[in-house]
Scaffold this motif. Structure first.
Motif, PDB file in Angstrom:
ATOM      1  N   THR A 190     -44.057 -39.806 -16.793  1.00  0.00           N
ATOM      2  CA  THR A 190     -45.200 -40.709 -16.841  1.00  0.00           C
ATOM      3  C   THR A 190     -45.206 -41.418 -18.197  1.00  0.00           C
ATOM      4  O   THR A 190     -44.371 -41.138 -19.064  1.00  0.00           O
ATOM      5  CB  THR A 190     -46.528 -39.946 -16.676  1.00  0.00           C
ATOM      6  N   GLU A 191     -46.138 -42.302 -18.373  1.00  0.00           N
ATOM      7  CA  GLU A 191     -46.252 -43.023 -19.642  1.00  0.00           C
ATOM      8  C   GLU A 191     -46.443 -42.026 -20.778  1.00  0.00           C
ATOM      9  O   GLU A 191     -47.357 -41.199 -20.746  1.00  0.00           O
ATOM     10  CB  GLU A 191     -47.436 -43.988 -19.586  1.00  0.00           C
ATOM     11  N   PRO A 192     -45.600 -42.060 -21.824  1.00  0.00           N
ATOM     12  CA  PRO A 192     -45.718 -41.087 -22.924  1.00  0.00           C
ATOM     13  C   PRO A 192     -46.993 -41.267 -23.734  1.00  0.00           C
ATOM     14  O   PRO A 192     -47.465 -42.384 -23.928  1.00  0.00           O
ATOM     15  CB  PRO A 192     -44.471 -41.370 -23.780  1.00  0.00           C
ATOM     16  N   VAL A 193     -47.534 -40.136 -24.179  1.00  0.00           N
ATOM     17  CA  VAL A 193     -48.740 -40.134 -25.009  1.00  0.00           C
ATOM     18  C   VAL A 193     -48.445 -39.520 -26.377  1.00  0.00           C
ATOM     19  O   VAL A 193     -48.672 -40.132 -27.413  1.00  0.00           O
ATOM     20  CB  VAL A 193     -49.883 -39.368 -24.316  1.00  0.00           C
ATOM     21  N   ASN A 194     -47.903 -38.303 -26.365  1.00  0.00           N
ATOM     22  CA  ASN A 194     -47.603 -37.611 -27.625  1.00  0.00           C
ATOM     23  C   ASN A 194     -46.493 -38.284 -28.417  1.00  0.00           C
ATOM     24  O   ASN A 194     -46.498 -38.268 -29.647  1.00  0.00           O
ATOM     25  CB  ASN A 194     -47.211 -36.154 -27.345  1.00  0.00           C
ATOM     26  N   LEU A 195     -45.538 -38.870 -27.709  1.00  0.00           N
ATOM     27  CA  LEU A 195     -44.405 -39.495 -28.393  1.00  0.00           C
ATOM     28  C   LEU A 195     -44.855 -40.635 -29.291  1.00  0.00           C
ATOM     29  O   LEU A 195     -44.300 -40.847 -30.377  1.00  0.00           O
ATOM     30  CB  LEU A 195     -43.398 -40.000 -27.357  1.00  0.00           C
ATOM     31  N   LEU A 213     -39.754 -40.039 -23.352  1.00  0.00           N
ATOM     32  CA  LEU A 213     -40.913 -39.500 -22.655  1.00  0.00           C
ATOM     33  C   LEU A 213     -41.436 -38.267 -23.382  1.00  0.00           C
ATOM     34  O   LEU A 213     -40.784 -37.741 -24.286  1.00  0.00           O
ATOM     35  CB  LEU A 213     -40.537 -39.134 -21.216  1.00  0.00           C
ATOM     36  N   ASP A 214     -42.610 -37.797 -22.996  1.00  0.00           N
ATOM     37  CA  ASP A 214     -43.185 -36.581 -23.581  1.00  0.00           C
ATOM     38  C   ASP A 214     -42.520 -35.347 -22.986  1.00  0.00           C
ATOM     39  O   ASP A 214     -42.380 -35.228 -21.769  1.00  0.00           O
ATOM     40  CB  ASP A 214     -44.690 -36.513 -23.319  1.00  0.00           C
ATOM     41  N   SER A 215     -42.111 -34.411 -23.854  1.00  0.00           N
ATOM     42  CA  SER A 215     -41.500 -33.178 -23.367  1.00  0.00           C
ATOM     43  C   SER A 215     -42.574 -32.139 -23.066  1.00  0.00           C
ATOM     44  O   SER A 215     -43.714 -32.238 -23.524  1.00  0.00           O
ATOM     45  CB  SER A 215     -40.516 -32.622 -24.395  1.00  0.00           C
ATOM     46  N   LEU A 216     -42.187 -31.108 -22.329  1.00  0.00           N
ATOM     47  CA  LEU A 216     -43.127 -30.066 -21.932  1.00  0.00           C
ATOM     48  C   LEU A 216     -43.460 -29.106 -23.068  1.00  0.00           C
ATOM     49  O   LEU A 216     -44.378 -28.306 -22.951  1.00  0.00           O
ATOM     50  CB  LEU A 216     -42.566 -29.266 -20.757  1.00  0.00           C
ATOM     51  N   GLU A 217     -42.700 -29.167 -24.167  1.00  0.00           N
ATOM     52  CA  GLU A 217     -42.903 -28.203 -25.244  1.00  0.00           C
ATOM     53  C   GLU A 217     -44.270 -28.354 -25.903  1.00  0.00           C
ATOM     54  O   GLU A 217     -44.751 -27.431 -26.559  1.00  0.00           O
ATOM     55  CB  GLU A 217     -41.809 -28.360 -26.306  1.00  0.00           C
ATOM     56  N   ASP A 219     -47.063 -29.040 -24.164  1.00  0.00           N
ATOM     57  CA  ASP A 219     -48.123 -28.740 -23.203  1.00  0.00           C
ATOM     58  C   ASP A 219     -48.887 -27.499 -23.626  1.00  0.00           C
ATOM     59  O   ASP A 219     -48.308 -26.537 -24.142  1.00  0.00           O
ATOM     60  CB  ASP A 219     -47.537 -28.518 -21.810  1.00  0.00           C
ATOM     61  N   ILE A 220     -50.180 -27.519 -23.387  1.00  0.00           N
ATOM     62  CA  ILE A 220     -51.030 -26.366 -23.696  1.00  0.00           C
ATOM     63  C   ILE A 220     -51.421 -25.709 -22.383  1.00  0.00           C
ATOM     64  O   ILE A 220     -52.210 -26.264 -21.614  1.00  0.00           O
ATOM     65  CB  ILE A 220     -52.287 -26.791 -24.476  1.00  0.00           C
ATOM     66  N   PRO A 221     -50.871 -24.524 -22.080  1.00  0.00           N
ATOM     67  CA  PRO A 221     -51.203 -23.862 -20.810  1.00  0.00           C
ATOM     68  C   PRO A 221     -52.661 -23.433 -20.774  1.00  0.00           C
ATOM     69  O   PRO A 221     -53.196 -22.908 -21.737  1.00  0.00           O
ATOM     70  CB  PRO A 221     -50.258 -22.662 -20.768  1.00  0.00           C
ATOM     71  N   LYS A 222     -53.300 -23.647 -19.624  1.00  0.00           N
ATOM     72  CA  LYS A 222     -54.714 -23.288 -19.465  1.00  0.00           C
ATOM     73  C   LYS A 222     -54.895 -21.995 -18.687  1.00  0.00           C
ATOM     74  O   LYS A 222     -55.950 -21.392 -18.733  1.00  0.00           O
ATOM     75  CB  LYS A 222     -55.457 -24.430 -18.756  1.00  0.00           C
ATOM     76  N   GLU A 223     -53.871 -21.586 -17.914  1.00  0.00           N
ATOM     77  CA  GLU A 223     -53.958 -20.355 -17.158  1.00  0.00           C
ATOM     78  C   GLU A 223     -52.557 -19.827 -16.930  1.00  0.00           C
ATOM     79  O   GLU A 223     -51.566 -20.502 -17.202  1.00  0.00           O
ATOM     80  CB  GLU A 223     -54.666 -20.576 -15.826  1.00  0.00           C
ATOM     81  N   PHE A 224     -52.460 -18.594 -16.453  1.00  0.00           N
ATOM     82  CA  PHE A 224     -51.171 -17.947 -16.295  1.00  0.00           C
ATOM     83  C   PHE A 224     -50.999 -17.441 -14.867  1.00  0.00           C
ATOM     84  O   PHE A 224     -51.966 -17.154 -14.172  1.00  0.00           O
ATOM     85  CB  PHE A 224     -51.050 -16.748 -17.255  1.00  0.00           C
ATOM     86  N   TYR A 225     -49.739 -17.354 -14.449  1.00  0.00           N
ATOM     87  CA  TYR A 225     -49.391 -16.726 -13.184  1.00  0.00           C
ATOM     88  C   TYR A 225     -48.455 -15.556 -13.473  1.00  0.00           C
ATOM     89  O   TYR A 225     -47.739 -15.555 -14.476  1.00  0.00           O
ATOM     90  CB  TYR A 225     -48.679 -17.708 -12.246  1.00  0.00           C
ATOM     91  N   ILE A 226     -48.448 -14.570 -12.593  1.00  0.00           N
ATOM     92  CA  ILE A 226     -47.535 -13.451 -12.722  1.00  0.00           C
ATOM     93  C   ILE A 226     -46.385 -13.658 -11.744  1.00  0.00           C
ATOM     94  O   ILE A 226     -46.594 -13.770 -10.540  1.00  0.00           O
ATOM     95  CB  ILE A 226     -48.233 -12.109 -12.429  1.00  0.00           C
ATOM     96  N   ALA A 234     -49.136 -21.618 -16.509  1.00  0.00           N
ATOM     97  CA  ALA A 234     -49.177 -22.389 -15.267  1.00  0.00           C
ATOM     98  C   ALA A 234     -48.395 -23.680 -15.375  1.00  0.00           C
ATOM     99  O   ALA A 234     -47.722 -24.084 -14.441  1.00  0.00           O
ATOM    100  CB  ALA A 234     -50.637 -22.683 -14.903  1.00  0.00           C
ATOM    101  N   CYS A 235     -48.473 -24.350 -16.534  1.00  0.00           N
ATOM    102  CA  CYS A 235     -47.777 -25.623 -16.666  1.00  0.00           C
ATOM    103  C   CYS A 235     -46.271 -25.413 -16.590  1.00  0.00           C
ATOM    104  O   CYS A 235     -45.548 -26.219 -16.024  1.00  0.00           O
ATOM    105  CB  CYS A 235     -48.149 -26.321 -17.975  1.00  0.00           C
ATOM    106  N   ASN A 236     -45.783 -24.308 -17.148  1.00  0.00           N
ATOM    107  CA  ASN A 236     -44.352 -24.028 -17.099  1.00  0.00           C
ATOM    108  C   ASN A 236     -43.907 -23.753 -15.670  1.00  0.00           C
ATOM    109  O   ASN A 236     -42.868 -24.198 -15.229  1.00  0.00           O
ATOM    110  CB  ASN A 236     -44.018 -22.808 -17.959  1.00  0.00           C
ATOM    111  N   LEU A 237     -44.709 -22.973 -14.956  1.00  0.00           N
ATOM    112  CA  LEU A 237     -44.366 -22.632 -13.586  1.00  0.00           C
ATOM    113  C   LEU A 237     -44.340 -23.875 -12.717  1.00  0.00           C
ATOM    114  O   LEU A 237     -43.414 -24.087 -11.938  1.00  0.00           O
ATOM    115  CB  LEU A 237     -45.369 -21.619 -13.030  1.00  0.00           C
TER     116      LEU A 237
END
Length: 278
Positions: A190-195, A213-217, A219-226, A234-237
């Motif tokens: 998508t359109e980069p923001v952090n870059l 583009l903006d990389s995933l590194e 990203d701030i995860p808001k929740e987790f999955y097992i 969650a964002c990584n998954l």
């Protein structure tokens, strides 16, 4: 999913309950090829299906020469007749932000935005006599938000030319197992923001042709999955899930695999998903 490889690509995801009948597959493939001809798209993809109470919406998108440019999106109720959707706007996203529940499956259905809820932490609409919101507008906003949330590509899969347009990198053969474990090996498509907020010193080691583009590194995860005993943001998954299907659906015949004849996609394994403490 491209129109040419649609039948095989649908077979790959049928195990997850996302299959279509033989009649729908045949109609969808034929109609997508006609869409590309009639609208003069360079490429047409089957975006997916959004299930409604009365029936599903089948979504397609048409691409031009610039893969990162605006995309035309269309929907169909029967895989034969298609209607062009308007581009998403901030006003549409704001209007539909409070709508909850399943889609009806009728694009002309109208939602009443006036809702009054007594519980705290829930949105309260106090405007009287507000305009009704058509489900078609909600569909546009939903597709746009899904694309922004989970539209992920591996680093190097696309290249940006000096003149600006973005094209697929035909020399890209997939990420190595080492690179596949790193979040900075994946970008939001998508359109980069952090870059844009980075300093010149931070951009010194970036390759402008692939690091646009903006990389995933970041990203701030808001929740987790097992998953398999590992606590995964969650964002990584979501990102890893999309990457797996990106390569399966975009290269159904086996292209994009690792050099040396590996029979396994580099990122299609849960044991190499990024861990929170790596």
């Amino acid at each position: 999913m491209d129109a040419e490889s649609l039948p095989y690509a649908l077979d790959l995801v049928a195990g997850g309950g996302g299959g279509l009948s033989s009649e729908k597959r045949a109609a969808l493939r034929a109609s997508l090829l006609l869409l590309r001809r009639d609208y003069r798209f360079e490429r047409v993809r089957f975006w997916g299906r959004i299930q409604g109470i009365r029936g599903p919406y089948y979504i397609a998108e048409g691409l031009g020469g610039d893969r990162a440019g605006p995309r035309s999106r269309l929907y169909s109720l029967n895989c034969v007749e298609w209607s062009l959707l308007p581009p998403a706007t901030e006003e549409m996203i704001t209007q539909t932000a409070g709508l909850k529940g399943r889609f009806q499956g009728d694009p002309s259905y109208e939602y009443d935005p006036i809702e009054k809820k007594g519980e705290e932490n829930e949105r309260i609409y106090e405007e009287e006599g507000g305009p009704m919101i058509k489900e078609e507008i909600r569909l546009v906003a939903t597709i746009d938000q899904i694309d922004k949330a989970v539209g992920i590509i591996p680093r190097g899969a696309f290249v940006k030319t000096p003149l600006g347009p973005v094209h697929e990198n035909r020399n890209f053969e997939g990420l190595s197992l080492t690179e596949a474990k790193k979040l900075n090996s994946y970008f939001h498509f998508t359109e980069p923001v952090n870059l844009k907020n980075r300093t010149l010193l931070q951009k010194a080691d970036l390759d402008p042709s692939i690091d646009f583009l903006d990389s995933l590194e970041h990203d701030i995860p808001k929740e987790f999955y097992i998953l398999e005993g590992h606590k995964i943001p969650a964002c990584n998954l979501n990102s890893a899930f999309i990457i797996i299907f990106f390569w399966i659906l975009e290269h159904p015949a086996g292209e994009g695999r690792q050099p040396g004849g590996s029979e396994e996609l580099a990122v299609a394994r849960t044991d190499i998903l990024p861990h929170p403490h790596d």
